[in-house]
Design a protein around this motif. Structure first.
Motif, PDB file in Angstrom:
ATOM      1  N   ARG A  71       0.845  -1.199   0.000  1.00 23.87           N
ATOM      2  CA  ARG A  71       0.000   0.000   0.000  1.00 23.87           C
ATOM      3  C   ARG A  71       0.875   1.241   0.000  1.00 23.87           C
ATOM      4  N   ASN A  72       0.350   2.290  -0.626  1.00 24.21           N
ATOM      5  CA  ASN A  72       1.057   3.559  -0.691  1.00 24.21           C
ATOM      6  C   ASN A  72       0.726   4.391   0.541  1.00 24.21           C
ATOM      7  N   ILE A  73       1.762   4.953   1.159  1.00 28.18           N
ATOM      8  CA  ILE A  73       1.567   5.796   2.345  1.00 28.18           C
ATOM      9  C   ILE A  73       1.820   7.246   1.948  1.00 28.18           C
ATOM     10  N   ALA A  74       0.765   8.041   1.913  1.00 24.40           N
ATOM     11  CA  ALA A  74       0.888   9.446   1.545  1.00 24.40           C
ATOM     12  C   ALA A  74       0.509  10.370   2.689  1.00 24.40           C
ATOM     13  N   ASN A  75      -0.084   9.804   3.743  1.00 28.88           N
ATOM     14  CA  ASN A  75      -0.519  10.602   4.878  1.00 28.88           C
ATOM     15  C   ASN A  75       0.681  11.075   5.699  1.00 28.88           C
ATOM     16  N   LYS A  76       0.777  12.382   5.940  1.00 31.76           N
ATOM     17  CA  LYS A  76       1.944  12.945   6.639  1.00 31.76           C
ATOM     18  C   LYS A  76       2.097  12.365   8.040  1.00 31.76           C
ATOM     19  N   THR A  77       0.981  12.109   8.719  1.00 31.70           N
ATOM     20  CA  THR A  77       1.054  11.551  10.069  1.00 31.70           C
ATOM     21  C   THR A  77       1.718  10.184  10.060  1.00 31.70           C
ATOM     22  N   GLU A  78       1.367   9.357   9.073  1.00 32.39           N
ATOM     23  CA  GLU A  78       1.977   8.038   8.964  1.00 32.39           C
ATOM     24  C   GLU A  78       3.454   8.134   8.595  1.00 32.39           C
ATOM     25  N   VAL A  79       3.781   9.077   7.702  1.00 32.42           N
ATOM     26  CA  VAL A  79       5.180   9.262   7.315  1.00 32.42           C
ATOM     27  C   VAL A  79       6.000   9.728   8.513  1.00 32.42           C
ATOM     28  N   ASP A  80       5.447  10.637   9.308  1.00 32.91           N
ATOM     29  CA  ASP A  80       6.164  11.154  10.480  1.00 32.91           C
ATOM     30  C   ASP A  80       6.482  10.055  11.496  1.00 32.91           C
ATOM     31  N   LYS A  81       5.680   9.004  11.514  1.00 30.28           N
ATOM     32  CA  LYS A  81       5.937   7.896  12.440  1.00 30.28           C
ATOM     33  C   LYS A  81       7.221   7.145  12.104  1.00 30.28           C
ATOM     34  N   LEU A  82       7.723   7.344  10.904  1.00 29.82           N
ATOM     35  CA  LEU A  82       8.955   6.680  10.495  1.00 29.82           C
ATOM     36  C   LEU A  82      10.202   7.423  10.957  1.00 29.82           C
ATOM     37  N   ASN A  83      10.034   8.646  11.453  1.00 28.18           N
ATOM     38  CA  ASN A  83      11.190   9.405  11.917  1.00 28.18           C
ATOM     39  C   ASN A  83      11.931   8.666  13.026  1.00 28.18           C
ATOM     40  N   TRP A  84      13.255   8.671  12.931  1.00 31.10           N
ATOM     41  CA  TRP A  84      14.174   7.994  13.854  1.00 31.10           C
ATOM     42  C   TRP A  84      14.033   6.476  13.799  1.00 31.10           C
ATOM     43  N   THR A  85      13.526   5.986  12.665  1.00 32.67           N
ATOM     44  CA  THR A  85      13.503   4.542  12.419  1.00 32.67           C
ATOM     45  C   THR A  85      14.744   4.169  11.624  1.00 32.67           C
ATOM     46  N   GLU A  86      15.335   3.014  11.954  1.00 40.40           N
ATOM     47  CA  GLU A  86      16.548   2.578  11.269  1.00 40.40           C
ATOM     48  C   GLU A  86      16.195   1.863   9.968  1.00 40.40           C
ATOM     49  N   PHE A  87      16.812   2.286   8.888  1.00 40.61           N
ATOM     50  CA  PHE A  87      16.627   1.696   7.566  1.00 40.61           C
ATOM     51  C   PHE A  87      17.979   1.298   6.980  1.00 40.61           C
ATOM     52  N   THR A  88      17.957   0.306   6.108  1.00 37.55           N
ATOM     53  CA  THR A  88      19.116   0.026   5.270  1.00 37.55           C
ATOM     54  C   THR A  88      19.005   0.923   4.046  1.00 37.55           C
ATOM     55  N   VAL A  89      20.057   1.699   3.777  1.00 38.95           N
ATOM     56  CA  VAL A  89      19.994   2.747   2.760  1.00 38.95           C
ATOM     57  C   VAL A  89      20.882   2.394   1.570  1.00 38.95           C
ATOM     58  N   PHE A  90      20.347   2.630   0.373  1.00 38.83           N
ATOM     59  CA  PHE A  90      21.082   2.420  -0.873  1.00 38.83           C
ATOM     60  C   PHE A  90      21.113   3.732  -1.648  1.00 38.83           C
ATOM     61  N   ILE A  91      22.286   4.138  -2.094  1.00 39.38           N
ATOM     62  CA  ILE A  91      22.438   5.292  -2.955  1.00 39.38           C
ATOM     63  C   ILE A  91      23.024   4.801  -4.274  1.00 39.38           C
ATOM     64  N   ASN A  92      22.336   5.104  -5.368  1.00 41.06           N
ATOM     65  CA  ASN A  92      22.749   4.603  -6.685  1.00 41.06           C
ATOM     66  C   ASN A  92      22.946   3.088  -6.661  1.00 41.06           C
ATOM     67  N   ASN A  93      22.015   2.413  -5.956  1.00 40.35           N
ATOM     68  CA  ASN A  93      21.974   0.943  -5.865  1.00 40.35           C
ATOM     69  C   ASN A  93      23.144   0.343  -5.082  1.00 40.35           C
ATOM     70  N   GLU A  94      23.902   1.170  -4.373  1.00 38.77           N
ATOM     71  CA  GLU A  94      24.994   0.694  -3.536  1.00 38.77           C
ATOM     72  C   GLU A  94      24.579   0.804  -2.070  1.00 38.77           C
ATOM     73  N   ASN A  95      24.769  -0.279  -1.311  1.00 38.67           N
ATOM     74  CA  ASN A  95      24.426  -0.301   0.108  1.00 38.67           C
ATOM     75  C   ASN A  95      25.425   0.551   0.885  1.00 38.67           C
ATOM     76  N   ILE A  96      24.951   1.648   1.499  1.00 34.30           N
ATOM     77  CA  ILE A  96      25.847   2.505   2.270  1.00 34.30           C
ATOM     78  C   ILE A  96      25.707   2.271   3.776  1.00 34.30           C
ATOM     79  N   GLY A  97      24.834   1.335   4.170  1.00 38.73           N
ATOM     80  CA  GLY A  97      24.728   0.975   5.574  1.00 38.73           C
ATOM     81  C   GLY A  97      23.366   1.272   6.171  1.00 38.73           C
ATOM     82  N   LYS A  98      23.272   1.116   7.487  1.00 43.91           N
ATOM     83  CA  LYS A  98      22.029   1.359   8.215  1.00 43.91           C
ATOM     84  C   LYS A  98      22.093   2.723   8.898  1.00 43.91           C
TER      85      LYS A  98
END
Length: 258
Positions: free
Chosen positions: A53-80
Motif C-alpha cells: 500500500r502507498n503511504i501518503a498521509n503525513k502523520t503516517e510518514v512522520d511515524k517513520l522518523n528515527w527509524t533505522e533503515f538500510t539505505v542504498f544510494i545509486n543501488n549501492e548499500n551505504i549501511g544502516k
C-alpha cells in the motif's frame, strides 16, 4: 492387520506434513513478511499481509522518523541509518550525527527478511529495430526526436540469461513538436516483447514524462527481482514511482505513488 493400518496412517501423516512444509509453510512465511520501502524523497510503500500500500498521509510518514533503515544510494548499500523526513530524507548514524550523501538514486528499506538489489548502468540504444517495431505496434508512425532512449541489460529473473529493457520517450522535445507524446518501457526476452509502461497522449506542450528504471530489488526472496520504474515530469512535480513484478508471463503493478 493392525500393524498395516498403523503403517498406512503413518504414511498419510508424513504425506500431509510434507505437503504443509512445501505449501502451507511457504504461504504462512510469505504472509508474515513486513517491509517499508522508501523511493526517492516522496514515495513510501508498506508491505503487510502480502499486500503493498502507498503511504501518503503525513502523520503516517512522520511515524517513520528515527527509524533505522538500510539505505542504498545509486543501488549501492551505504549501511544502516536512522532517518528523519523534512521535504527529503536526512540520515543519522547510531550517535545521531548527520550523514551527508551525494545526490543520486535514493532507496531505503526496513524489512523482517533479507532484501537484495541489482546494480545496473543504462546505455544509449544503438539498434532501432525493436524500437521501430514497438512504435508501429502503438500506431506511432514517426519519431524524429527522442528525449529518452535507454537500454538496460539485466538478468532480473536469475536464469543466467540477460534480458533487455528499453525506455523510450519524446516527452518535452525541444526541436520538434510531435502531435503525440509517448513514454514506453518494455522488456525483450527470447524475441518476445513485454510492456511495463505505455503512455501515449496528445501533445499539449508540457505533458508526458521521462521514464527510467530506478531500482531492481528482490522483495520476495525468490530470486526474481521486482522493478521500481519512475517517470519524471516537466517541472518540480513529484515523479511517478511504480513497483512491478513479473508473474504469469507479464508485468503486474504492485504499488504506485499516484
Amino acid at each position: 492387520m493392525k500393524k498395516r493400518y498403523i503403517i498406512l496412517i503413518s504414511i498419510i501423516i508424513i504425506y500431509f506434513l510434507i505437503l504443509f512444509f512445501f505449501m502451507g509453510y511457504g504461504k504462512i512465511k510469505k504472509e508474515q513478511k513486513e517491509a517499508t520501502v522508501l523511493v526517492g524523497e516522496n514515495t513510501v510503500w508498506q508491505l503487510e499481509k502480502n499486500t503493498w500500500r502507498n503511504i501518503a498521509n503525513k502523520t503516517e510518514v512522520d511515524k517513520l522518523n528515527w527509524t533505522e533503515f538500510t539505505v542504498f544510494i545509486n543501488n549501492e548499500n551505504i549501511g544502516k541509518y536512522y532517518l528523519w523526513y523534512d521535504t527529503k530524507w536526512y540520515l543519522f548514524d547510531e550517535n545521531k550525527q548527520p550523514f551527508l550523501y551525494d545526490d543520486g538514486t535514493f532507496f531505503a528499506i526496513k524489512a523482517n527478511y533479507d532484501v537484495k538489489l541489482l546494480n545496473f548502468t543504462p546505455t544509449k540504444i544503438k539498434d532501432s529495430t525493436l524500437i521501430n517495431k514497438v512504435l508501429t505496434e502503438n500506431n506511432i508512425t514517426s519519431a524524429t526526436e527522442f528525449t529518452v532512449d535507454n537500454l538496460y541489460k539485466i538478468d532480473f529473473d536469475s536464469d543466467g540469461v540477460v534480458e533487455n529493457f528499453y525506455a523510450i520517450s519524446n516527452a518535452f522535445a525541444r526541436e520538434t513538436s510531435p502531435s503525440k507524446v509517448f513514454s514506453i518501457v518494455f522488456m525483450e526476452k527470447s524475441g518476445q516483447i513485454y510492456y511495463l509502461y505505455n503512455s501515449i497522449a496528445d501533445n499539449d506542450g508540457q505533458n508526458g514524462c521521462k521514464p527510467y528504471l530506478n531500482t531492481i530489488v528482490d522483495l520476495t526472496e525468490d530470486q526474481i527481482y521486482e522493478i521500481v520504474l519512475s517517470c519524471g515530469y516537466y517541472s518540480m512535480e513529484t515523479p511517478h514511482d511504480m513497483l512491478y513484478t513479473f508473474e504469469d508471463n507479464e508485468f503486474k503493478l504492485l504499488a504506485s505513488n499516484q
